[in-house]
Design a protein around this motif. Structure first.
Motif, short mmCIF file in Angstrom:
data_model
loop_
_atom_site.label_atom_id
_atom_site.label_comp_id
_atom_site.label_asym_id
_atom_site.label_seq_id
_atom_site.Cartn_x
_atom_site.Cartn_y
_atom_site.Cartn_z
N PRO A 1 -4.81 -3.61 6.07
CA PRO A 1 -4.34 -2.73 5.01
C PRO A 1 -5.35 -1.69 4.57
O PRO A 1 -4.99 -0.59 4.19
N GLU A 2 -6.66 -2.03 4.61
CA GLU A 2 -7.64 -1.08 4.10
C GLU A 2 -7.75 0.17 4.97
O GLU A 2 -8.28 1.19 4.54
N THR A 3 -7.25 0.12 6.23
CA THR A 3 -7.33 1.29 7.10
C THR A 3 -6.07 2.12 7.03
O THR A 3 -5.98 3.17 7.64
N PHE A 4 -5.09 1.64 6.28
CA PHE A 4 -3.79 2.31 6.25
C PHE A 4 -3.90 3.69 5.61
O PHE A 4 -4.50 3.87 4.56
N LEU B 1 6.33 6.90 4.53
CA LEU B 1 7.31 5.97 5.09
C LEU B 1 7.20 5.90 6.62
O LEU B 1 7.28 4.81 7.20
N GLU B 2 7.03 7.04 7.25
CA GLU B 2 6.88 7.04 8.71
C GLU B 2 5.61 6.31 9.12
O GLU B 2 5.60 5.55 10.10
N ASN B 3 4.52 6.52 8.38
CA ASN B 3 3.28 5.80 8.66
C ASN B 3 3.48 4.29 8.51
O ASN B 3 2.97 3.49 9.29
N GLY C 1 4.40 -0.76 15.34
CA GLY C 1 3.51 -0.43 16.45
C GLY C 1 2.87 -1.67 17.01
O GLY C 1 2.92 -2.76 16.44
N ARG C 2 2.22 -1.52 18.12
CA ARG C 2 1.62 -2.68 18.78
C ARG C 2 0.47 -3.26 17.98
O ARG C 2 0.25 -4.46 17.97
N THR D 1 0.83 -1.20 0.00
CA THR D 1 0.00 0.00 0.00
C THR D 1 0.87 1.25 0.00
O THR D 1 0.58 2.23 -0.69
N THR D 2 1.95 1.22 0.78
CA THR D 2 2.88 2.35 0.81
C THR D 2 3.52 2.55 -0.55
O THR D 2 3.66 3.69 -1.03
N ASP D 3 3.91 1.47 -1.19
CA ASP D 3 4.54 1.55 -2.51
C ASP D 3 3.60 2.21 -3.51
O ASP D 3 4.01 3.10 -4.27
#
Length: 343
Positions: free
Chosen positions: A338-341, A323-325, A332-333, A307-309
């Motif tokens: 993926p759909e909420t990213f 990238l930070e996200n 993160g814990r 998704t980031t790509d």
């Protein structure tokens, strides 16, 4: 539509007549460049190369100019070559306007369209599928890279032992352009010798980049949020490509997933390394990191990376934010679906 890979199309160009229409799909620009060179060589454009070859980019596309290029006659050559690069930048409506001129090409022209990825659901593709030779140029698989490294090395007049090949593969990844760049540096460093030692390879490949990339992917693999963000900041400060960073993370996670699956299947150390496509000397670190991921997590994480790509290639939002996200989601814990990213 007949579909060919890199080796297939090179062989076809050497043994068969040049086709009038090629459709290239792929982001591996090393292979795209080689195929375009091979097509141009087969076209035999003669002494008037500049007149007989038109290269048009999607970002500067003009339909009238493209149609004019298709209709021009060659000069002192049997054919002209028209290349449309980055055709994926064209909107669907514009691509549909190309269907008619591409459906009835003269024998005196060869047309090549390059897309980063061809959407086979479009009207454009369905209308022209039977008329073009389709060339698929994907990034090599992990287990193919040692052969590619040796092949590129041979082209550049240098040879490596297996340990050096494993080192290049580990720290450069599966990108062939980056691999070629590093091999050219090594060849220049050892000249006039042609046998590179492991020490030569370690010396030439940027120690700063290797250390930071290794530290970053290791931190992500260990789900160490603070270390991952710190290394990411260093990579961006050093000018590392955002897409390249994502590719290295994806590769690292795929290896972790392969190692974890192999462990559950009871594979031996040698079998685990073979399945993951890595040298046995690097297996220990992946075994340690695989314990940080539950059975489903690596696959979920890969969806976040993909998704980031896609976002980096299509969104106007600054790359460092994506990238930070990505790092926050991976380390993160709560790894979200993926759909909420990005929401």
């Amino acid at each position: 539509m007949r579909k060919l890979g890199y080796q297939d199309v090179i062989k076809d160009l050497a043994t068969n007549s040049l086709r009038t229409f090629y459709l290239i799909s792929g982001e591996e620009m090393f292979l795209v460049g080689r195929v375009l060179e091979a097509i141009e060589k087969a076209a035999d454009l003669g002494a008037m190369v500049d007149f007989n070859r038109d290269v048009i980019y999607g970002s500067q596309f003009d339909l009238a100019r493209f149609q004019e290029s298709l209709s021009m006659l060659p000069m002192m050559s049997p054919r002209r070559l028209v290349v449309l690069r980055d055709a994926h930048q064209l909107k669907a409506k514009v691509l549909e306007e190309l269907i008619e001129p591409l459906s009835d090409l003269e024998d005196t022209v060869t047309v090549v369209l390059h897309f980063s990825k061809v959407d086979q659901r479009t009207r454009f593709y369905k209308a022209l599928a039977a008329k073009a030779m389709f060339i698929q140029l994907g990034t090599p698989y992990e287990n193919e890279m040692p052969q590619w490294i040796q092949w590129i090395a041979k082209e550049n007049g240098v040879s490596f032992d297996d340990q050096s090949v494993a080192y290049i593969h580990q720290y450069v990844g599966c990108g062939l352009l980056e691999t070629e760049s590093e091999i050219k540096k090594i060849a220049a460093y050892i000249s006039p010798k042609n046998q590179a030692t492991y020490a030569d390879v370690r010396h030439v490949i940027s120690s700063v980049r290797v250390h930071t990339i290794f530290a970053f992917t290791q931190a992500v693999g260990e789900k160490d949020l603070v270390a991952s963000l710190y290394c990411l900041a260093q990579l961006l400060q050093n000018g590392e490509s955002a897409v390249g960073i994502v590719a290295m993370v994806a590769r690292h996670l795929r290896i972790i997933e392969a190692v974890a699956d192999g462990q559950r299947s009871g594979l031996s150390t040698a079998q685990l390394a073979s399945r993951a496509g890595i040298a046995p000397m690097f297996l220990k670190e992946y075994l340690a990191q695989s314990s940080a991921w539950s059975k489903a997590r690596p696959k979920d994480a890969l969806e976040v990376v993909l998704t980031t790509d896609r976002a980096l290639k299509s969104s106007p939002v600054s790359s460092h934010i994506w990238l930070e996200n990505m790092v926050l989601k991976l380390c993160g814990r709560g790894l979200q679906a993926p759909e909420t990213f990005g929401r």
